[in-house]
Motif scaffolding. Structure first.
Motif, PDB file in Angstrom:
ATOM      1  N   HIS A  83       0.837  -1.208   0.000  1.00  0.00           N
ATOM      2  CA  HIS A  83       0.000   0.000   0.000  1.00  0.00           C
ATOM      3  C   HIS A  83       0.866   1.249   0.000  1.00  0.00           C
ATOM      4  O   HIS A  83       0.660   2.169   0.788  1.00  0.00           O
ATOM      5  N   ARG A 121     -13.276   8.066  17.370  1.00  0.00           N
ATOM      6  CA  ARG A 121     -13.027   7.551  16.025  1.00  0.00           C
ATOM      7  C   ARG A 121     -13.802   6.247  15.844  1.00  0.00           C
ATOM      8  O   ARG A 121     -13.807   5.410  16.747  1.00  0.00           O
ATOM      9  N   ILE A 122     -14.443   6.080  14.703  1.00  0.00           N
ATOM     10  CA  ILE A 122     -15.089   4.805  14.384  1.00  0.00           C
ATOM     11  C   ILE A 122     -14.091   4.018  13.546  1.00  0.00           C
ATOM     12  O   ILE A 122     -13.754   4.403  12.424  1.00  0.00           O
ATOM     13  N   GLY A 165     -12.144   1.559  11.126  1.00  0.00           N
ATOM     14  CA  GLY A 165     -12.534   1.054   9.814  1.00  0.00           C
ATOM     15  C   GLY A 165     -12.998   2.142   8.868  1.00  0.00           C
ATOM     16  O   GLY A 165     -13.371   1.859   7.732  1.00  0.00           O
ATOM     17  N   PHE A 166     -12.942   3.392   9.358  1.00  0.00           N
ATOM     18  CA  PHE A 166     -13.360   4.508   8.498  1.00  0.00           C
ATOM     19  C   PHE A 166     -12.258   5.555   8.405  1.00  0.00           C
ATOM     20  O   PHE A 166     -11.476   5.736   9.339  1.00  0.00           O
ATOM     21  N   HIS A 176      -9.187   7.597   5.918  1.00  0.00           N
ATOM     22  CA  HIS A 176      -7.870   7.188   5.414  1.00  0.00           C
ATOM     23  C   HIS A 176      -7.095   8.450   5.066  1.00  0.00           C
ATOM     24  O   HIS A 176      -7.657   9.441   4.619  1.00  0.00           O
ATOM     25  N   ARG A 177      -5.771   8.378   5.278  1.00  0.00           N
ATOM     26  CA  ARG A 177      -4.934   9.539   4.985  1.00  0.00           C
ATOM     27  C   ARG A 177      -4.912   9.833   3.492  1.00  0.00           C
ATOM     28  O   ARG A 177      -4.800  10.978   3.096  1.00  0.00           O
ATOM     29  N   ARG A 181     -10.250  -1.636  -1.509  1.00  0.00           N
ATOM     30  CA  ARG A 181     -10.129  -2.912  -0.799  1.00  0.00           C
ATOM     31  C   ARG A 181     -11.380  -3.175   0.046  1.00  0.00           C
ATOM     32  O   ARG A 181     -11.809  -4.314   0.214  1.00  0.00           O
ATOM     33  N   ARG A 192       1.582  -8.280   4.158  1.00  0.00           N
ATOM     34  CA  ARG A 192       2.343  -7.064   3.852  1.00  0.00           C
ATOM     35  C   ARG A 192       3.841  -7.313   3.788  1.00  0.00           C
ATOM     36  O   ARG A 192       4.576  -6.532   3.182  1.00  0.00           O
TER      37      ARG A 192
HETATM   38  C1  SDX Z   1      -4.591   1.288   7.574  1.00  0.00           C
HETATM   39  O1  SDX Z   1      -1.454   4.390   5.299  1.00  0.00           O
HETATM   40  C2  SDX Z   1      -2.026   3.286   4.852  1.00  0.00           C
HETATM   41  O2  SDX Z   1      -2.102   3.039   3.695  1.00  0.00           O
HETATM   42  C3  SDX Z   1      -2.562   2.392   5.923  1.00  0.00           C
HETATM   43  C4  SDX Z   1      -3.308   1.171   5.425  1.00  0.00           C
HETATM   44  C5  SDX Z   1      -2.402   0.204   4.750  1.00  0.00           C
HETATM   45  O3  SDX Z   1      -2.885  -0.598   3.943  1.00  0.00           O
HETATM   46  O4  SDX Z   1      -1.203   0.169   5.125  1.00  0.00           O
HETATM   47  O5  SDX Z   1      -4.327   1.556   4.540  1.00  0.00           O
HETATM   48  C6  SDX Z   1      -3.942   0.389   6.599  1.00  0.00           C
HETATM   49  O6  SDX Z   1      -3.932   1.743   8.476  1.00  0.00           O
HETATM   50  C7  SDX Z   1      -6.046   1.623   7.398  1.00  0.00           C
HETATM   51  C8  SDX Z   1      -6.551   2.634   8.482  1.00  0.00           C
HETATM   52  C9  SDX Z   1      -6.976   1.812   9.710  1.00  0.00           C
HETATM   53  N1  SDX Z   1      -7.219   2.704  10.862  1.00  0.00           N
HETATM   54  C10 SDX Z   1      -8.465   3.040  11.236  1.00  0.00           C
HETATM   55  O7  SDX Z   1      -9.501   2.653  10.671  1.00  0.00           O
HETATM   56  C11 SDX Z   1      -8.491   3.942  12.464  1.00  0.00           C
HETATM   57  C12 SDX Z   1      -9.596   4.989  12.297  1.00  0.00           C
HETATM   58  N2  SDX Z   1      -9.201   5.897  11.251  1.00  0.00           N
HETATM   59  C13 SDX Z   1      -8.575   7.130  11.662  1.00  0.00           C
HETATM   60  O8  SDX Z   1      -7.870   7.142  12.846  1.00  0.00           O
HETATM   61  C14 SDX Z   1      -8.038   7.968  10.534  1.00  0.00           C
HETATM   62  O9  SDX Z   1      -8.977   7.992   9.536  1.00  0.00           O
HETATM   63  C15 SDX Z   1      -6.698   7.632   9.944  1.00  0.00           C
HETATM   64  C16 SDX Z   1      -5.647   7.490  11.004  1.00  0.00           C
HETATM   65  C17 SDX Z   1      -6.802   6.367   9.172  1.00  0.00           C
HETATM   66  C18 SDX Z   1      -6.319   8.749   9.001  1.00  0.00           C
HETATM   67  O10 SDX Z   1      -6.271   9.878   9.779  1.00  0.00           O
HETATM   68  P1  SDX Z   1      -5.772  11.290   9.233  1.00  0.00           P
HETATM   69  O11 SDX Z   1      -5.538  11.290   7.761  1.00  0.00           O
HETATM   70  O12 SDX Z   1      -4.651  11.733  10.119  1.00  0.00           O
HETATM   71  O13 SDX Z   1      -7.093  12.175   9.403  1.00  0.00           O
HETATM   72  P2  SDX Z   1      -7.383  13.040  10.682  1.00  0.00           P
HETATM   73  O14 SDX Z   1      -7.073  12.242  11.902  1.00  0.00           O
HETATM   74  O15 SDX Z   1      -6.697  14.352  10.495  1.00  0.00           O
HETATM   75  O16 SDX Z   1      -8.971  13.232  10.623  1.00  0.00           O
HETATM   76  C19 SDX Z   1      -9.529  14.199   9.722  1.00  0.00           C
HETATM   77  C20 SDX Z   1     -10.944  14.438  10.229  1.00  0.00           C
HETATM   78  C21 SDX Z   1     -11.004  14.715  11.743  1.00  0.00           C
HETATM   79  O17 SDX Z   1     -12.185  15.481  11.956  1.00  0.00           O
HETATM   80  P3  SDX Z   1     -12.032  16.910  12.666  1.00  0.00           P
HETATM   81  O18 SDX Z   1     -11.365  16.636  14.006  1.00  0.00           O
HETATM   82  O19 SDX Z   1     -11.139  17.742  11.720  1.00  0.00           O
HETATM   83  O20 SDX Z   1     -13.447  17.405  12.775  1.00  0.00           O
HETATM   84  O21 SDX Z   1     -11.741  13.260  10.038  1.00  0.00           O
HETATM   85  C22 SDX Z   1     -12.138  12.756  11.306  1.00  0.00           C
HETATM   86  C23 SDX Z   1     -11.226  13.366  12.350  1.00  0.00           C
HETATM   87  O22 SDX Z   1     -11.897  13.457  13.593  1.00  0.00           O
HETATM   88  N3  SDX Z   1     -11.943  11.313  11.270  1.00  0.00           N
HETATM   89  C24 SDX Z   1     -12.733  10.449  11.885  1.00  0.00           C
HETATM   90  C25 SDX Z   1     -12.209   9.194  11.559  1.00  0.00           C
HETATM   91  N4  SDX Z   1     -11.122   9.341  10.780  1.00  0.00           N
HETATM   92  C26 SDX Z   1     -10.964  10.665  10.611  1.00  0.00           C
HETATM   93  N5  SDX Z   1     -13.824  10.618  12.674  1.00  0.00           N
HETATM   94  C27 SDX Z   1     -14.401   9.482  13.141  1.00  0.00           C
HETATM   95  N6  SDX Z   1     -13.955   8.239  12.866  1.00  0.00           N
HETATM   96  C28 SDX Z   1     -12.866   8.062  12.085  1.00  0.00           C
HETATM   97  N7  SDX Z   1     -12.432   6.821  11.817  1.00  0.00           N
END
Ligand code: SDX
Length: 375
Positions: A185, A253-254, A256-257, A259-260, A268, A335
């Motif tokens: 990825h 944070r929920i 599974g939702f 992505h950067r 996927r 991976r």
């Molecule tokens: C993987 O990098 C990769 O490619 C990783 C991966 C891979 O294959 O290697 O794809 C695998 O890691 C998938 C991601 C799995 N993790 C999760 O599902 C954890 C929940 N997701 C988040 O923590 C978050 O979405 C990230 C860490 C994945 C991405 O975070 P970012 O890009 O740093 O975004 P952010 O934290 O700056 O959030 C932006 C906004 C915020 O809102 P505000 O505070 O500005 O109002 O979106 C919101 C966040 O609060 N937000 C969420 C959220 N993810 C972002 N709100 C609720 N639930 C979420 N999951």
């Protein structure tokens, strides 16, 4: 002077790579030019590993040779078995995996080389990781390790090792697809950690040890475990809306939702949603699928977020009988193909990875002898 700090290196182009392309706006994932949807539909994990390592799809002879090279490499040395048996039952599977990769480097120094010869290490780790994860999982339950089954292909063997039973065709294929989807990825945190390590000319096994330690972090690996915990806590479809709304109201944070990189649905997730439904229908158990569909609806309506790879993968693994705390080791088992491909690429065109920091501390302070410092 360096530009403005990009926290988390967000959107920073750190290096050029020919391995994986992600179009975050279009929701496209491409390995060496091939769309993930084609690979998930028509390829196998062994074929995708070959593609990542060599940059092209194998011929039938090349794929057969690869499988023949991988099979004996599933065995792990007696010293490593003894080490895994001595770990406390409380050892986390990712800690055990990180330790085992490091120990294997000491036990098999020939494989841990740098440079073009490290393809042998890539094969070795890809073949051995399922055995390592299985052995530690069995030992911590007081069970004897499973005898290896060389007649099984990689995904079928991995499913057998993780569950103790041989899967049927649908189950084996669903795990093969999950392994394909997780194989690489681009510059995710664990892959970047591996490249930083390799860029110092450290060895392949040290780079993979770095990657395993990085994947263990809950913002990278493990979100699918949290998803299953959430589903069990919600329990019924009618409770999805109130529980999710309450969490969002608390700015939780929920899992599974989001992505950067993806600004739309992670491709996927699209594919795993189909496999979650297929497995659920075959098992006569659509509980997880139905709950997830409702969670998706509420999170998207309330927060505009899309699912990532972790939303449906946990339901697939649960329907396959894989325990929650093996989900992230399973991620690593896949991976490792991408991690090693990136390490090989780093060795091919090596440049020490060393960014700079924007200094925000004090400067030009006069040194005060300790006798003159106030208490
Ligand atoms: C993987 O990098 C990769 O490619 C990783 C991966 C891979 O294959 O290697 O794809 C695998 O890691 C998938 C991601 C799995 N993790 C999760 O599902 C954890 C929940 N997701 C988040 O923590 C978050 O979405 C990230 C860490 C994945 C991405 O975070 P970012 O890009 O740093 O975004 P952010 O934290 O700056 O959030 C932006 C906004 C915020 O809102 P505000 O505070 O500005 O109002 O979106 C919101 C966040 O609060 N937000 C969420 C959220 N993810 C972002 N709100 C609720 N639930 C979420 N999951």
């Amino acid at each position: 002077m360096p530009e403005e700090v990009q926290k988390g290196l967000e959107d920073v182009v750190a290096l050029a790579s020919r391995i994986t392309f992600i179009d975050g706006n279009e929701g496209r994932l491409v390995y060496e030019g091939y769309d993930i949807r084609d690979l998930a539909e028509r390829s196998t994990f062994e074929e995708v590993a070959y593609l990542l390592w060599y940059g092209r799809l194998p011929s039938a002879t090349q794929l057969r040779d690869l499988k023949e090279r991988l099979r004996p490499l599933r065995e792990i040395p007696e010293e490593l078995r003894a080490l895994l048996a001595r770990l406390p039952a409380s050892a986390g599977p990712m800690d055990a995996l990180r330790t085992a990769v490091s120990a294997l480097a000491i036990l098999e120094p020939g494989e841990t080389k740098t440079g073009e010869s490290s393809i042998g290490g890539a094969l070795r780790l890809t073949a051995a990781l399922p055995t390592i994860v299985s052995e530690q999982n069995r030992r911590r339950q007081g069970l004897e390790p499973l005898p290896l089954r060389p007649e099984l292909d990689h995904a079928a063997h991995a499913l057998y090792l993780l569950t103790g039973r041989e899967g049927n065709a649908l189950e084996n294929r669903s795990l093969d697809v999950a392994l394909i989807l997780h194989a690489d990825h681009e510059l995710n945190a664990s892959t970047f950690a591996a490249r930083v390590t390799a860029s110092t000319l450290s060895d392949l096994y040290s780079a993979i040890t770095s990657a395993v330690g990085t994947l263990k972090g809950p913002l990278h690996g493990g979100a699918n475990e949290r998803v299953m915990e959430l589903l069990r806590a919600i329990d019924t479809v009618d409770r999805v809306e109130p529980v999710i709304k309450e969490k969002l109201a608390r700015h939780e944070r929920i899992m599974g939702f989001g992505h950067r990189v993806y600004k739309v649905e992670d491709p996927r997730a699209t594919i795993l949603r189909v496999w979650s439904q297929r497995l659920g229908e075959a098992a006569g158990n659509l509980r997880w699928y139905d709950l997830l569909r409702k969670v998706e609806e509420v999170v998207h309506r309330e927060k505009g977020l899309y699912p990532n790879v972790d939303l449906y993968s946990g339901s697939v693994y649960t329907l396959l009988g894989i325990p929650d705390d093996l989900f992230t080791p399973l991620f690593a088992m896949s991976r490792v193909a991408g991690w090693t491909a990136h390490v090989l690429e780093e060795y091919e065109d090596l440049r020490l990875i060393r960014p700079v920091a924007q200094y925000v501390g004090p400067n030009h302070l006069a040194y005060v002898p300790i006798a003159e410092r106030p208490d």
